[in-house]
Enzyme design. Structure first.
Site, PDB file in Angstrom:
ATOM      1  N   ASP A  37       0.851  -1.181   0.000  1.00 45.56           N
ATOM      2  CA  ASP A  37       0.000   0.000   0.000  1.00 45.56           C
ATOM      3  C   ASP A  37       0.888   1.232   0.000  1.00 45.56           C
ATOM      4  O   ASP A  37       2.041   1.182   0.429  1.00 45.56           O
ATOM      5  CB  ASP A  37      -0.924   0.014   1.226  1.00 45.56           C
ATOM      6  CG  ASP A  37      -2.202   0.829   0.988  1.00 45.56           C
ATOM      7  OD1 ASP A  37      -3.245   0.227   0.670  1.00 45.56           O
ATOM      8  OD2 ASP A  37      -2.134   2.067   1.103  1.00 45.56           O
ATOM      9  N   ASN A  90      -4.698  -4.666  -7.242  1.00 45.01           N
ATOM     10  CA  ASN A  90      -5.944  -4.064  -6.797  1.00 45.01           C
ATOM     11  C   ASN A  90      -5.873  -2.557  -6.567  1.00 45.01           C
ATOM     12  O   ASN A  90      -6.904  -1.875  -6.630  1.00 45.01           O
ATOM     13  CB  ASN A  90      -6.376  -4.768  -5.500  1.00 45.01           C
ATOM     14  CG  ASN A  90      -7.496  -4.064  -4.798  1.00 45.01           C
ATOM     15  OD1 ASN A  90      -8.628  -4.023  -5.267  1.00 45.01           O
ATOM     16  ND2 ASN A  90      -7.191  -3.491  -3.639  1.00 45.01           N
ATOM     17  N   TYR A 161     -11.564   8.223 -15.267  1.00 41.95           N
ATOM     18  CA  TYR A 161     -11.675   6.935 -14.570  1.00 41.95           C
ATOM     19  C   TYR A 161     -12.119   5.846 -15.540  1.00 41.95           C
ATOM     20  O   TYR A 161     -11.563   4.741 -15.542  1.00 41.95           O
ATOM     21  CB  TYR A 161     -12.674   7.069 -13.424  1.00 41.95           C
ATOM     22  CG  TYR A 161     -12.776   5.849 -12.535  1.00 41.95           C
ATOM     23  CD1 TYR A 161     -11.738   5.505 -11.679  1.00 41.95           C
ATOM     24  CD2 TYR A 161     -13.918   5.052 -12.543  1.00 41.95           C
ATOM     25  CE1 TYR A 161     -11.826   4.393 -10.849  1.00 41.95           C
ATOM     26  CE2 TYR A 161     -14.018   3.940 -11.722  1.00 41.95           C
ATOM     27  CZ  TYR A 161     -12.967   3.612 -10.873  1.00 41.95           C
ATOM     28  OH  TYR A 161     -13.060   2.500 -10.059  1.00 41.95           O
ATOM     29  N   LYS A 165     -10.079   2.301 -16.448  1.00 43.04           N
ATOM     30  CA  LYS A 165     -10.624   0.976 -16.156  1.00 43.04           C
ATOM     31  C   LYS A 165     -10.909   0.166 -17.422  1.00 43.04           C
ATOM     32  O   LYS A 165     -10.811  -1.068 -17.404  1.00 43.04           O
ATOM     33  CB  LYS A 165     -11.878   1.113 -15.285  1.00 43.04           C
ATOM     34  CG  LYS A 165     -11.569   1.648 -13.883  1.00 43.04           C
ATOM     35  CD  LYS A 165     -10.530   0.781 -13.158  1.00 43.04           C
ATOM     36  CE  LYS A 165     -10.284   1.228 -11.731  1.00 43.04           C
ATOM     37  NZ  LYS A 165      -9.309   0.354 -11.027  1.00 43.04           N
TER      38      LYS A 165
END
Length: 301
Positions: A37, A90, A161, A165
Site C-alpha cells: 500500500d 488491486n 476513470y 478501467k
C-alpha cells in the site's frame, strides 16, 4: 487454485477495501501475505492485525505507479517467499469531472496508478510465476486485476476513470489469452465491481503533492459528491466482493461482478456497437438523475 494454505499472495491496495478483505481471507486460509500500500499508517495497521492472526507477513510501502518500486517489490517477494501463487493487482484511485477538464496532472496520476500499477504487477510477477510453473508441474498461480463496471460502460462525468478501467479490462483479457498460449498452470481474472463502500471515493488523500492539480472544477466537485453518495450507500460490502474473488480463483472464472444485474447496461453498450447506433442514454432508467446532473453542470457560478 483450490488449495491456498502455505501459498503466497501479493495484494496491492491492501490497506483498505478489497485488498484488505482479501488479505483477511488469505490469512484465514493460511497463506503467506505480501501486503502492499502507499499509505504507511494503514499498511502498518493491517500488517499488525494479520501478523497477530498468525499469518506470515511482508508489508511494503509502494507507489504502484513507479516501475522501480515495483521492481524492488518483486525482488523482496522472491527473497522472502519465492514466486507468488496469487497476485491481486488491486490498488486504484478515483476521479471524476467532464473529460476535457482533467489536467495533465490528473491524467498522469489516475493512469499511473490504475493502469501502470496493474501493468507493473503483471510485468514483475508473471515471469516469476511462469518460472515457478516450469520448475514444478504442481504449481498453480492466478492473477486478479481490479477494474470496475466503469471498464465495461462509459458513464458521463467520469471520463478519466472510465478510460483507466477500460484499459485494465483490455489488459486483463489479453493477459488471460496470452497465458493460455504458454501455460495451463496460471490463469487470470478481472474484477469489475459496481458501487461498493471502500476508500476509492477518497483517493485524493493519497495523491502525491508533486502531482497535485489545480482547484477542482464544478464538474469535478459534482462528480466527487455523486461518487461519495453512491459508494457510501452500496449494499454489497468489500468483504462480500473478496469472497467472490477467492471463489473465482478457485473456479478459474475470468469475469467477476459484484452486481450482476448491472450487466444490462453493458449489453446495451455492446448492442450500440454491434448496430452502429449512437450511445444509449445512460439515464434512460433514471431520467430524474440525468436531469439533475445536467441542471447542476449548467448552473452559473
Amino acid at each position: 487454485m483450490n488449495e491456498f494454505k502455505n501459498k503466497t499472495a501479493v495484494l496491492t491496495g491492501a490497506g483498505s477495501g478489497f485488498g484488505l478483505e482479501c488479505a483477511r481471507i488469505g490469512a484465514a486460509l493460511g497463506m503467506n501475505l505480501v501486503l502492499v500500500d502507499v499509505q504507511q499508517d494503514a499498511l502498518d495497521k493491517v500488517a499488525q492485525e494479520l501478523t497477530a492472526a498468525g499469518a506470515a507477513v511482508l508489508a511494503v510501502q509502494v507507489d504502484v505507479s513507479k516501475a522501480a518500486e515495483m521492481d524492488a517489490l518483486g525482488v523482496a517477494v522472491q527473497a522472502r517467499f519465492g514466486a507468488p501463487h496469487f497476485v491481486f493487482n488491486n490498488a486504484g484511485v478515483g476521479a471524476g469531472g467532464l473529460i476535457w477538464e482533467s489536467t495533465a496532472a490528473d491524467w498522469e496520476w489516475v493512469l499511473g496508478v490504475n493502469v501502470m500499477g496493474v501493468a507493473h504487477g503483471v510485468r514483475v510477477f508473471t515471469p516469476m510465476m511462469l518460472d515457478a510453473a516450469r520448475q514444478d508441474a504442481g504449481y498453480e498461480g492466478h492473477i486478479v486485476n481490479t477494474a470496475s463496471m466503469a471498464g465495461l460502460v462509459n458513464a458521463p462525468n467520469m471520463g478519466i476513470y472510465n478510460v483507466s478501467k477500460h484499459a485494465v479490462v483490455s489488459l486483463s483479457e489479453t493477459l488471460y489469452q496470452d497465458l493460455a498460449l504458454v501455460t495451463d498452470q496460471i490463469s487470470a481474472s478481472v474484477l469489475c465491481p459496481f458501487f461498493v463502500p471502500t476508500g476509492i471515493s477518497q483517493s485524493h488523500r493519497n495523491r502525491p503533492a508533486k502531482e497535485a492539480s489545480s482547484a477542482p472544477t464544478r464538474s469535478q466537485m459534482i462528480g466527487q459528491a455523486m461518487s461519495d453518495k453512491a459508494v457510501s450507500s452500496g449494499k454489497v460490502s468489500a468483504e462480500d466482493v473478496a469472497r467472490l474473488v477467492f471463489d473465482a480463483v478457485s473456479q478459474r472464472q475470468f469475469y467477476i461482478y459484484s452486481h450482476p444485474k448491472a450487466i444490462g447496461s453493458v449489453q446495451s453498450r455492446l448492442e450500440d456497437i454491434m448496430l452502429a447506433r449512437n450511445p444509449t442514454d445512460p439515464f434512460i432508467q433514471k431520467p430524474e438523475l440525468g436531469a439533475s446532473l445536467r441542471t447542476a453542470l449548467k448552473a452559473v457560478d
